[in-house]
Design an enzyme around this catalytic site. Structure first.
Site, mmCIF file in Angstrom:
data_model
loop_
_atom_site.group_PDB
_atom_site.id
_atom_site.type_symbol
_atom_site.label_atom_id
_atom_site.label_comp_id
_atom_site.label_asym_id
_atom_site.label_seq_id
_atom_site.Cartn_x
_atom_site.Cartn_y
_atom_site.Cartn_z
ATOM 1 N N HIS A 1 14.324 56.434 42.588
ATOM 2 C CA HIS A 1 14.550 55.981 41.216
ATOM 3 C C HIS A 1 15.464 56.858 40.366
ATOM 4 O O HIS A 1 15.857 56.431 39.286
ATOM 5 C CB HIS A 1 13.203 55.825 40.502
ATOM 6 C CG HIS A 1 12.297 54.866 41.200
ATOM 7 N ND1 HIS A 1 12.556 53.519 41.256
ATOM 8 C CD2 HIS A 1 11.157 55.074 41.910
ATOM 9 C CE1 HIS A 1 11.600 52.925 41.952
ATOM 10 N NE2 HIS A 1 10.749 53.849 42.380
ATOM 11 N N HIS B 1 5.561 57.223 40.497
ATOM 12 C CA HIS B 1 5.645 55.779 40.720
ATOM 13 C C HIS B 1 6.415 55.134 39.571
ATOM 14 O O HIS B 1 6.193 55.464 38.409
ATOM 15 C CB HIS B 1 4.230 55.190 40.786
ATOM 16 C CG HIS B 1 4.181 53.701 40.785
ATOM 17 N ND1 HIS B 1 4.552 52.944 41.877
ATOM 18 C CD2 HIS B 1 3.817 52.827 39.822
ATOM 19 C CE1 HIS B 1 4.404 51.654 41.566
ATOM 20 N NE2 HIS B 1 3.965 51.559 40.331
#
Length: 158
Positions: A41, A149
């Protein structure tokens, strides 16, 4: 002339070996959850891959499962274009708990992001993606003060 020919052969071999090495991508063994978050990410500054940003980044970051028997392409992934410390701050004073969750946090400020979504029904190779760049708040899971996450299912407006 022989030196120029030899140099050309090495350059071509280098180009081909780079192409071949990109056909198989394996994530590093023993990655921790924060390391997986970062690989999947984090992209700051945004890498320049032109019109193929998502295809190149998803492959480069090992999210297209190129090695058999894995044949599934990751359907959605978001890259955040901000410094690591700014993203990590969402786990502390740069974010607030998301809807009472113990470990999900929403950023106080919007981030520049690029979301890659699989084109059509193609869940297998070749993995083709459509990019959508936006600025929005992000929702991340945190453990021990670090991101672990990215919650793809929650999109919070600016």
């Amino acid at each position: 002339m022989a030196l120029e020919t030899t140099l050309l052969v090495f350059l071509l071999l280098g180009a081909f070996s780079g192409t071949f090495s990109q056909t198989h991508c394996k994530p590093p063994a023993g990655e921790s959850r924060p390391q997986i978050f970062q690989r999947q990410h984090y992209d700051n500054p945004k890498t320049n891959h032109g019109n193929n940003y998502c295809g190149a980044m998803m492959h480069k970051r090992c999210m297209t499962n190129q090695d058999p028997p894995k044949t599934k392409c990751k359907e959605t992934n978001t890259f955040v274009h901000a410094p690591k410390k700014t993203i990590q701050s969402v786990c502390s004073n740069g974010g607030t708990p998301y809807q009472g969750s113990a470990n999900l946090r929403v950023s106080n400020a919007p981030f520049s992001v690029t979301t890659c979504k699989i084109k059509g029904n193609s869940g297998t190779h070749p993995c083709e993606y459509k990019a959508n760049s936006d600025t929005r708040k992000i929702v991340i899971g945190c453990e021990n003060g670090v991101p672990t996450h990215y919650d793809e299912g929650i999109i919070v407006p600016k």
